[in-house]
Design a protein around this motif. Structure first.
Motif, mmCIF file in Angstrom:
data_model
loop_
_atom_site.group_PDB
_atom_site.id
_atom_site.type_symbol
_atom_site.label_atom_id
_atom_site.label_comp_id
_atom_site.label_asym_id
_atom_site.label_seq_id
_atom_site.Cartn_x
_atom_site.Cartn_y
_atom_site.Cartn_z
ATOM 1 N N PRO A 222 1.082 -0.723 0.427
ATOM 2 C CA PRO A 222 0.162 -0.168 -0.118
ATOM 3 C C PRO A 222 0.794 1.496 -0.155
ATOM 4 N N ARG A 223 0.496 2.151 -0.687
ATOM 5 C CA ARG A 223 0.953 3.424 -0.720
ATOM 6 C C ARG A 223 0.521 4.846 -0.118
ATOM 7 N N VAL A 224 -1.280 4.849 -1.070
ATOM 8 C CA VAL A 224 -1.773 6.131 -0.825
ATOM 9 C C VAL A 224 -3.361 5.197 -0.559
ATOM 10 N N GLU A 225 -4.213 5.825 0.577
ATOM 11 C CA GLU A 225 -5.187 5.605 1.255
ATOM 12 C C GLU A 225 -6.259 7.020 1.591
ATOM 13 N N LYS A 226 -6.647 7.062 1.088
ATOM 14 C CA LYS A 226 -7.358 8.369 1.681
ATOM 15 C C LYS A 226 -9.599 8.245 1.348
ATOM 16 N N ASP A 227 -9.874 8.889 1.754
ATOM 17 C CA ASP A 227 -10.617 8.565 2.527
ATOM 18 C C ASP A 227 -11.671 10.258 2.302
ATOM 19 N N ILE A 228 -12.283 10.288 0.284
ATOM 20 C CA ILE A 228 -12.674 11.585 -0.208
ATOM 21 C C ILE A 228 -14.254 11.446 0.040
ATOM 22 N N THR A 229 -15.211 10.833 1.050
ATOM 23 C CA THR A 229 -16.599 10.553 0.767
ATOM 24 C C THR A 229 -16.697 11.746 1.048
ATOM 25 N N LYS A 230 -16.167 12.508 2.209
ATOM 26 C CA LYS A 230 -17.414 13.811 2.009
ATOM 27 C C LYS A 230 -16.979 14.540 1.181
ATOM 28 N N ASN A 231 -15.563 14.814 0.667
ATOM 29 C CA ASN A 231 -15.568 15.392 -1.107
ATOM 30 C C ASN A 231 -16.612 15.161 -1.920
ATOM 31 N N THR A 232 -17.476 14.055 -2.243
ATOM 32 C CA THR A 232 -18.183 13.415 -3.504
ATOM 33 C C THR A 232 -19.456 13.674 -3.119
ATOM 34 N N LEU A 233 -19.403 13.820 -2.094
ATOM 35 C CA LEU A 233 -21.315 13.923 -1.519
ATOM 36 C C LEU A 233 -22.309 15.167 -2.245
ATOM 37 N N PRO A 234 -21.593 16.208 -2.613
ATOM 38 C CA PRO A 234 -22.884 16.833 -3.991
ATOM 39 C C PRO A 234 -22.598 16.187 -5.401
ATOM 40 N N THR A 235 -22.015 15.621 -5.263
ATOM 41 C CA THR A 235 -22.607 14.666 -6.729
ATOM 42 C C THR A 235 -23.910 14.067 -6.407
ATOM 43 N N TYR A 236 -24.372 13.703 -6.289
ATOM 44 C CA TYR A 236 -25.529 13.071 -5.487
ATOM 45 C C TYR A 236 -27.280 14.046 -6.089
ATOM 46 N N SER A 237 -26.993 15.250 -5.228
ATOM 47 C CA SER A 237 -27.894 16.382 -5.747
ATOM 48 C C SER A 237 -27.720 16.751 -7.737
ATOM 49 N N PHE A 238 -26.624 16.565 -8.315
ATOM 50 C CA PHE A 238 -26.996 17.513 -9.236
ATOM 51 C C PHE A 238 -27.361 15.239 -9.976
ATOM 52 N N LEU A 239 -26.879 14.399 -9.907
ATOM 53 C CA LEU A 239 -27.538 13.586 -10.121
ATOM 54 C C LEU A 239 -28.599 13.822 -10.116
ATOM 55 N N ARG A 240 -29.190 13.613 -8.967
ATOM 56 C CA ARG A 240 -31.073 13.696 -9.210
ATOM 57 C C ARG A 240 -31.630 14.872 -10.653
ATOM 58 N N ALA A 241 -31.236 16.109 -10.357
ATOM 59 C CA ALA A 241 -31.291 16.833 -10.609
ATOM 60 C C ALA A 241 -31.476 16.663 -12.840
ATOM 61 N N MET A 242 -30.445 16.606 -12.995
ATOM 62 C CA MET A 242 -30.534 15.455 -13.853
ATOM 63 C C MET A 242 -31.338 15.062 -14.915
ATOM 64 N N GLY A 243 -31.373 13.391 -13.707
ATOM 65 C CA GLY A 243 -32.219 12.766 -13.803
ATOM 66 C C GLY A 243 -33.492 13.496 -13.933
ATOM 67 N N GLU A 244 -33.790 14.548 -13.901
ATOM 68 C CA GLU A 244 -35.287 14.533 -13.683
ATOM 69 C C GLU A 244 -35.698 15.797 -14.429
ATOM 70 N N GLU A 245 -34.177 16.399 -15.322
ATOM 71 C CA GLU A 245 -34.634 17.095 -16.657
ATOM 72 C C GLU A 245 -34.379 16.066 -17.238
ATOM 73 N N LEU A 246 -33.552 15.058 -17.372
ATOM 74 C CA LEU A 246 -33.913 14.186 -18.654
ATOM 75 C C LEU A 246 -35.315 12.735 -18.665
ATOM 76 N N LYS A 247 -36.085 13.425 -17.789
ATOM 77 C CA LYS A 247 -37.151 12.262 -17.367
ATOM 78 C C LYS A 247 -37.039 10.835 -17.405
ATOM 79 N N ILE A 248 -35.680 10.905 -16.730
ATOM 80 C CA ILE A 248 -35.510 8.487 -16.436
ATOM 81 C C ILE A 248 -36.356 8.231 -15.672
ATOM 82 N N LYS A 249 -36.841 7.310 -16.848
ATOM 83 C CA LYS A 249 -37.917 6.201 -16.192
ATOM 84 C C LYS A 249 -37.329 5.169 -15.453
#
Length: 280
Positions: A222-249
């Motif tokens: 092992p060389r690097v172990e980095k937890d970036i979970t918190k830094n990725t969380l804004p992804t979800y609101s963007f995915l929801r917005a795009m899903g609604e705009e695209l009307k994904i069924k």
């Protein structure tokens, strides 16, 4: 080993929308198709421009973990539309960049969009991550940005990465890594109907301890172990917005994303950047 395309409905949607000229999707996902990384929590609504930069940030987090230098030979496995290759091409010189993917359509787009500069060489090739079509000890770095959960076997990929890396070479990846007690739930992601859902077959079954054991058993340290979970969380609101705009069924799109989001928010599922070095 024969290469077969795999079921990835979200790429079917992306490619269809990009072909139709969807400007927002082009900006958000035309280069990178993975989660974003925000050094600080964004203020207000995440725009396609914001998400594009965040996705670029995440790519750099992964290849920085590999300690890439000018003049190296680098393989990007599961290269998607070539975003990681494009970023490396723009930021390093004298490098040989090879992108590998199992989906011909993604490779065609990458080849059309990315042109080598700064004395670099770029090649895209179709192949399977678990049967890499390259000679032994022929690369300095292997990257796998948010794709390893689609591979048939992590162990076989690690063995193949070890085989093609030079002594001292490095493997860097990002993955959704569960706590051990979450494994019974993540096992469902590999079963029908989830294996046929919006994101295809996703194996979220490798804990951090298992990654460390896998690395040791295949000849990596092992060389690097980095937890970036918190830094990725804004992804979800963007995915929801795009899903609604695209009307994904497809109901699996919302359900699977919701499960991953809340498992991440509760720290049951962590988004990790990991890198390993081939022991000489």
């Amino acid at each position: 080993m024969a290469v077969k395309d795999i079921l990835l409905p979200y790429f079917d949607l992306l490619l269809a929308q990009l072909e139709q000229g969807n400007a927002k999707l082009e900006l958000a996902f035309g280069r990178h198709v993975h989660w974003g990384y925000w050094p600080q929590a964004p203020q207000g609504v995440v725009s396609p421009e914001d998400f594009s930069q965040a996705a670029e940030n995440l790519t750099r987090e992964v290849y920085d973990a590999a300690g890439i230098e000018n003049g190296q030979r680098i393989l990007d496995v599961g290269c998607g539309f070539g975003g990681t290759i494009a970023s490396l091409n723009e930021n390093f010189s004298g490098v040989e960049l090879i992108g590998l993917n199992i989906d011909t359509r993604q490779l065609v787009r990458a080849q059309e969009k990315i042109k080598a500069c700064s004395g670099n060489l770029i090649c895209f090739t179709k192949g399977n991550a678990c049967w890499l079509p390259f000679p032994d000890q022929s690369f300095d770095v292997v990257l796998a940005v948010e794709c390893i959960f689609h591979f048939p076997q992590r162990r076989q990929f690690f063995e193949e990465a070890f085989r093609i890396l030079k002594p001292g070479g490095r493997l860097a990846l990002s993955d959704f890594v569960p706590r051990a007690f979450l494994l019974p739930l993540t096992a469902l992601s590999m079963k029908w109907p989830f294996s046929r859902g919006f994101f295809g077959r996703c194996n979220l079954q490798c804990t951090l301890a298992q990654y460390k054991s896998l690395a040791e058993n295949t000849g990596f340290k092992p060389r690097v172990e980095k937890d970036i979970t918190k830094n990725t969380l804004p992804t979800y609101s963007f995915l929801r917005a795009m899903g609604e705009e695209l009307k994904i069924k497809d109901p699996s799109a919302k359900f699977e994303t919701w499960i991953v989001e809340w498992a991440s928010r509760l720290r049951l599922l962590r988004y990790l950047v990991l890198s390993f070095e081939r022991i000489k």
